[in-house]
Design a protein around this motif. Structure first.
Motif, PDB file in Angstrom:
ATOM      1  N   ARG A  62      80.459  64.777  57.250  1.00 27.47           N
ATOM      2  CA  ARG A  62      79.841  63.574  57.797  1.00 27.47           C
ATOM      3  C   ARG A  62      80.233  62.368  56.966  1.00 27.47           C
ATOM      4  NH1 ARG A  62      73.580  64.441  58.611  1.00 27.47           N
ATOM      5  NH2 ARG A  62      73.878  62.364  59.482  1.00 27.47           N
ATOM      6  N   PRO A  63      80.490  61.215  57.629  1.00 27.96           N
ATOM      7  CA  PRO A  63      80.850  60.018  56.860  1.00 27.96           C
ATOM      8  C   PRO A  63      79.676  59.566  56.004  1.00 27.96           C
ATOM      9  CG  PRO A  63      80.468  59.460  59.156  1.00 27.96           C
ATOM     10  CD  PRO A  63      80.442  60.957  59.067  1.00 27.96           C
ATOM     11  N   SER A  64      79.996  58.890  54.949  1.00 32.72           N
ATOM     12  CA  SER A  64      78.955  58.374  54.070  1.00 32.72           C
ATOM     13  C   SER A  64      78.158  57.283  54.776  1.00 32.72           C
ATOM     14  CB  SER A  64      79.572  57.817  52.791  1.00 32.72           C
ATOM     15  OG  SER A  64      80.389  56.696  53.114  1.00 32.72           O
ATOM     16  N   ALA A  65      77.009  56.958  54.239  1.00 29.19           N
ATOM     17  CA  ALA A  65      76.158  55.921  54.844  1.00 29.19           C
ATOM     18  C   ALA A  65      76.875  54.581  54.876  1.00 29.19           C
ATOM     19  CB  ALA A  65      74.849  55.826  54.061  1.00 29.19           C
ATOM     20  N   ALA A  66      77.611  54.255  53.821  1.00 34.11           N
ATOM     21  CA  ALA A  66      78.331  52.973  53.764  1.00 34.11           C
ATOM     22  C   ALA A  66      79.413  52.914  54.835  1.00 34.11           C
ATOM     23  CB  ALA A  66      78.939  52.778  52.377  1.00 34.11           C
ATOM     24  N   ALA A  67      80.180  54.028  55.010  1.00 30.25           N
ATOM     25  CA  ALA A  67      81.241  54.044  56.023  1.00 30.25           C
ATOM     26  C   ALA A  67      80.649  53.957  57.418  1.00 30.25           C
ATOM     27  CB  ALA A  67      82.072  55.318  55.865  1.00 30.25           C
ATOM     28  N   SER A  68      79.527  54.624  57.643  1.00 27.16           N
ATOM     29  CA  SER A  68      78.880  54.568  58.951  1.00 27.16           C
ATOM     30  C   SER A  68      78.403  53.163  59.270  1.00 27.16           C
ATOM     31  CB  SER A  68      77.704  55.551  58.989  1.00 27.16           C
ATOM     32  OG  SER A  68      77.053  55.496  60.226  1.00 27.16           O
ATOM     33  N   THR A  69      77.797  52.478  58.306  1.00 30.66           N
ATOM     34  CA  THR A  69      77.334  51.100  58.512  1.00 30.66           C
ATOM     35  C   THR A  69      78.500  50.166  58.789  1.00 30.66           C
ATOM     36  OG1 THR A  69      75.473  51.511  57.031  1.00 30.66           O
ATOM     37  CG2 THR A  69      76.038  49.210  57.476  1.00 30.66           C
ATOM     38  N   ALA A  70      79.615  50.336  58.073  1.00 31.37           N
ATOM     39  CA  ALA A  70      80.802  49.482  58.286  1.00 31.37           C
ATOM     40  C   ALA A  70      81.366  49.692  59.679  1.00 31.37           C
ATOM     41  CB  ALA A  70      81.850  49.786  57.223  1.00 31.37           C
ATOM     42  N   ALA A  71      81.378  50.947  60.154  1.00 29.90           N
ATOM     43  CA  ALA A  71      81.899  51.231  61.495  1.00 29.90           C
ATOM     44  C   ALA A  71      81.019  50.587  62.558  1.00 29.90           C
ATOM     45  CB  ALA A  71      81.986  52.741  61.711  1.00 29.90           C
ATOM     46  N   LYS A  72      79.696  50.630  62.368  1.00 33.47           N
ATOM     47  CA  LYS A  72      78.790  50.015  63.338  1.00 33.47           C
ATOM     48  C   LYS A  72      78.982  48.509  63.375  1.00 33.47           C
ATOM     49  CE  LYS A  72      75.159  53.531  63.104  1.00 33.47           C
ATOM     50  NZ  LYS A  72      73.762  53.818  62.677  1.00 33.47           N
ATOM     51  N   ARG A  73      79.132  47.888  62.225  1.00 29.36           N
ATOM     52  CA  ARG A  73      79.333  46.437  62.200  1.00 29.36           C
ATOM     53  C   ARG A  73      80.635  46.042  62.871  1.00 29.36           C
ATOM     54  NH1 ARG A  73      77.395  44.983  56.000  1.00 29.36           N
ATOM     55  NH2 ARG A  73      75.137  45.202  56.384  1.00 29.36           N
ATOM     56  N   ALA A  74      81.674  46.845  62.658  1.00 25.96           N
ATOM     57  CA  ALA A  74      82.965  46.547  63.292  1.00 25.96           C
ATOM     58  C   ALA A  74      82.863  46.680  64.805  1.00 25.96           C
ATOM     59  CB  ALA A  74      84.040  47.482  62.749  1.00 25.96           C
TER      60      ALA A  74
END
Length: 354
Positions: free
Chosen positions: A44-56
């Motif tokens: 599973r992606p890290s919390a930071a990577a998941s948040t960055a993907a959502k913002r993008a």
């Protein structure tokens, strides 16, 4: 000790023979010795990577207004009857006809349906069976709105500002019950009824600057290219002395000329153009009433942020001209009840009257 070593040696020899036999069998079957390793388990992606993907994913194009693009409002209104030039169309909301897209290829202007095609699309839309309880299954309570609410604030009956206005338009006096009696999309500025379409416009919102013009009575250009501008400066006595108010309104970016809801808005306009066939002019089956609710969302309004942005019923609209090539499409509507709205304090505040 010697017996133990002999047993171990015999076991090793047997094991080695078994491995050689398996190796030979695998080779005979065409299987290599170095088999591919099993793929790693998905992590599973890290919390930071998941948040960055959502913002993008949420980084959508911004809808620009003429105000935000630093355009001169007077110059924009003076050329309102002409189709937008490619550079202006790009600045308002997207690439104009013939201008390069993000991929570098020119953007083709959308095909405008004929009067007969638009009427067929609108008629098919009106004939669809709407889900029970949806707004499209309700008829607009036009008589109630015109006689009791023209130029007046619609109070919050308990469902919320927009839901109260929608429920009033669909159910009349039943809206005072405080219950939301219809289902609708609260995020859309275009609301479809069984027999009509109602626009919900925010004055001074963060999206497009909805511009107001003041025109002679019934000055209705028929084409976007050939008609002269019907706008005139406000008279010395203030804007309230003007007889007709014209609103410039923009469709949603996803709407196209052949979209069902756009066909409902434009079928009568297309049937009345000079290039329409006589049959289309006389047999338009999709007669759609277009109504308007507006509210003031500016901080400078009376009461400022502490004042609730209630909607005002502003009557029915007549389409004067539409620029199908603009992105998004640009409409100019005449408020057919402009004269009656002259005495409405709330309407005058909306248009910036004296």
């Amino acid at each position: 000790q010697a017996g133990h070593n002999c047993m171990a040696s015999a076991f090793d020899e047997a094991r080695k023979a078994a491995l050689q036999a398996k190796h030979a069998a695998s080779k005979a079957l065409g299987l290599g010795v170095n088999l591919p390793r099993a793929p790693k388990r998905h992590q599973r992606p890290s919390a930071a990577a998941s948040t960055a993907a959502k913002r993008a994913a949420l980084a959508l194009p911004t809808r620009r207004s003429t105000r935000r693009a630093a355009l001169n409002a007077t110059a924009a209104m003076a050329g309102m009857d002409a189709p937008l030039a490619p550079d202006k169309a790009t600045r308002i909301g997207g690439p104009g006809p013939g201008s390069p897209s993000s991929s570098g290829s020119p953007v083709e202007p959308p095909r405008v349906p004929s009067a007969e095609e638009a009427d067929a699309i609108a008629s098919a839309r009106a004939a669809e069976t709407a889900p029970v309880g949806s707004l499209r299954s309700k008829r607009l309570q036009l008589q109630t709105l015109q006689t009791a609410w023209l130029g007046k604030l619609v109070p919050n009956f308990g469902q919320g500002f927009k839901a109260s206005a929608v429920t009033l338009a669909a159910c009349g006096a039943q809206a005072a019950s405080g219950r939301q009696l219809v289902r609708f999309s609260k995020y859309s500025g275009i609301q479809e009824f069984a027999d009509s379409v109602v626009l919900f416009v925010n004055v001074g919102g963060d999206s497009y600057a909805n511009l107001f013009e003041f025109a002679p009575p019934h000055a209705a250009p028929t084409t976007a290219a050939a008609a002269p501008s019907a706008s005139v400066p406000p008279p010395p006595g203030g804007r309230s002395a003007a007889k007709d108010v014209v609103l410039t309104w923009f469709a949603r970016p996803r709407d196209r000329p052949d979209s069902p809801i756009i066909a409902r808005l434009t079928s009568q306009y297309l049937a009345g153009r000079s290039d329409a066939k006589p049959q289309a002019k006389s047999e338009s089956a999709a007669a759609t009433t277009v109504g308007l609710f507006m509210r003031d969302t500016r901080d400078s309004r009376p009461g400022g942020k502490s004042s609730p942005p209630l909607y005002v019923w502003c009557g029915t609209l007549q389409l004067l001209v539409v620029d199908f090539a603009a992105s998004p499409m640009r409409f100019r509507w005449r408020l057919q009840d402009s004269k009656e709205l002259q005495t409405s304090e709330h309407f005058q505040q909306l248009i910036g009257g004296d």
